[in-house]
Design an enzyme around this catalytic site. Structure first.
Site, short mmCIF file in Angstrom:
data_model
loop_
_atom_site.label_atom_id
_atom_site.label_comp_id
_atom_site.label_asym_id
_atom_site.label_seq_id
_atom_site.Cartn_x
_atom_site.Cartn_y
_atom_site.Cartn_z
N GLY A 172 0.82 -1.21 0.00
CA GLY A 172 0.00 0.00 0.00
C GLY A 172 0.84 1.25 0.00
N ASP A 173 1.89 1.27 0.81
CA ASP A 173 2.78 2.42 0.88
C ASP A 173 3.56 2.60 -0.42
OD1 ASP A 173 2.70 3.48 3.77
OD2 ASP A 173 2.93 1.33 4.06
N THR A 174 4.08 1.51 -0.96
CA THR A 174 4.90 1.64 -2.15
C THR A 174 4.06 2.01 -3.38
OG1 THR A 174 4.85 -0.78 -2.36
CG2 THR A 174 6.79 0.19 -1.36
#
Length: 402
Positions: A172-174
């Site tokens: 999700g962050d990447t």
């Protein structure tokens, strides 16, 4: 000035990176890989938690050198007015500001885009948060895990008879970082036309949702809710993992008609390609379970090496499920420079992922593994860019501003 062979494509950009952990700093890493001067800001005395993430060797976290590579490190206390003013001085000389705080934080610190754009109308502000800068959820805390859940990824990940699971990385962050970086580069290009900066607003849940394929029209137009399906894609076959004679799983993707015919030939069962149960994409989708059993009956008669060799010869997409050990030993990873050794001042040769994507004329480069200490570049940045004197720097230190 570097000659063309040495020039990096983003070396004309100066980026100020605020925030911690993953999404914002990952955007900074991507820009730094291609030559942007990325200046990482941490609060004095309070290191980015990423410095200690991952396994540690001799007290050094193994994630930080990857996340902070090619960046410069300074400290500024943004909770104090003098720190805010110091950042504003840097903003005058910057192209991009990256932040991933909860919406409203920058405004609370008198660092809103409206205030900063008055100082530098060409500034591009890249903002990454759980739910974006607007909407009823904007004030919610949002980590990548929540973005994966509310963006739809967790619901379809795992097996039908078990609870939803996560993918083995912070996807999700990447994903948010990648969309934020795309937005940043789009805004940089647009600025070359208009001369004006703007805000790039990236939400974690939207970044995940954006890659969820036909999830919504499947539901709204076909009354179909995609569920957890393990290793398969609904209606797409064969595309699965298959056990071999040496107890190793391999991946085979042969869902196109022509590729399936080549797989049938590799299996010594050419008749499958013309069998009404398997001859078309739709037929293979309907008979997926039966087809997967047939394929695994064949793979179990061969070692993974022999099966993959034959599949490669026939032009069937296939591969081992790689561990880190497999990657390190793979000649293709080596040839493509996907594992690069960088000299680390404390750990010596430090292996890390190479630069992606590959550019033919001005490729990215890993120059160094980031800072080992907070504020390592304070003197260089504040003296060279802002022309501060030794006395000014000492006063900032004494007052806890840097």
């Amino acid at each position: 000035m570097a000659n063309e062979e040495e020039r990096l494509p983003l070396e004309n950009l100066r980026v100020i990176e605020l925030g911690t952990l993953l999404a914002g700093p990952f955007s900074g890493r991507l820009l730094a890989d291609f030559g942007a001067e990325v200046i990482k800001v941490e609060p004095p005395g309070k290191a980015d938690p990423m410095r200690k993430w991952g396994k540690e060797v001799n007290g050094t976290g193994l994630w930080w050198p990857i996340q902070s590579r090619n960046k410069k490190s300074i400290t500024i206390n943004l909770r104090e007015e003098d720190g805010q003013n110091l950042l504003k001085e840097l903003i005058k000389e910057a192209d991009v500001l990256i932040e991933n705080f909860r919406p409203g934080t920058m405004e609370k610190w008198n660092l809103s885009y409206e205030e900063l754009s008055e100082i530098n109308p060409r500034l591009i502000m890249v903002r990454t948060s759980g739910f974006g800068q607007t909407g009823p959820y904007k004030q919610r805390a949002g980590f990548g895990s929540v973005g994966e859940a509310m963006g739809g990824l967790r619901y379809v990940t795992g097996y039908t008879d078990r609870a939803p699971t996560r993918i083995g990385i912070s996807i999700g962050d990447t994903l948010a970082a990648m969309f934020a970086t795309i937005g940043c580069l789009v805004a940089v290009n647009e600025r070359s036309i208009s001369g004006k900066g703007q805000v790039v607003d990236t939400a974690l849940y939207e970044s995940v949702f954006s890659v969820m394929e036909s999830l919504i029209p499947d539901y709204m137009l076909a009354d179909f809710v995609r569920e957890r399906m393990g290793n398969i894609l609904p209606g797409v076959a064969p595309s699965n993992i298959y056990l071999t004679k040496d107890e190793t799983y391999i991946v085979i993707g042969a869902n196109a008609d022509g590729v399936f015919r080549r797989l049938s030939e590799a299996m010594g069962q050419e008749e499958l390609a013309d069998d009404p149960d398997y001859a078309t994409h739709e037929a293979r989708g309907r008979n997926m379970k039966k087809l997967d059993l047939l394929i695994e009956e064949w793979t179990k008669t061969m070692t993974s090496r022999d099966a993959l060799s034959l599949l490669e010869e026939k032009g069937v997409p296939s591969g081992l499920i790689y561990s880190a050990k497999d990657m390190v030993e793979d000649p293709h990873y080596k040839e493509r420079e996907m594992i690069v050794n960088v000299d680390h001042p404390e750990l010596g040769d430090f292996p890390m992922p190479g630069v992606v994507p590959k550019l033919s004329r001005t490729p990215g480069k890993i120059k160094h593994p980031g800072s080992t200490g907070m504020g390592e570049h304070n003197e260089a940045i504040f003296k060279e860019i802002l022309k501060y004197s030794d006395e000014q720097l000492e006063a900032l230190k004494a007052n806890g501003i840097i």
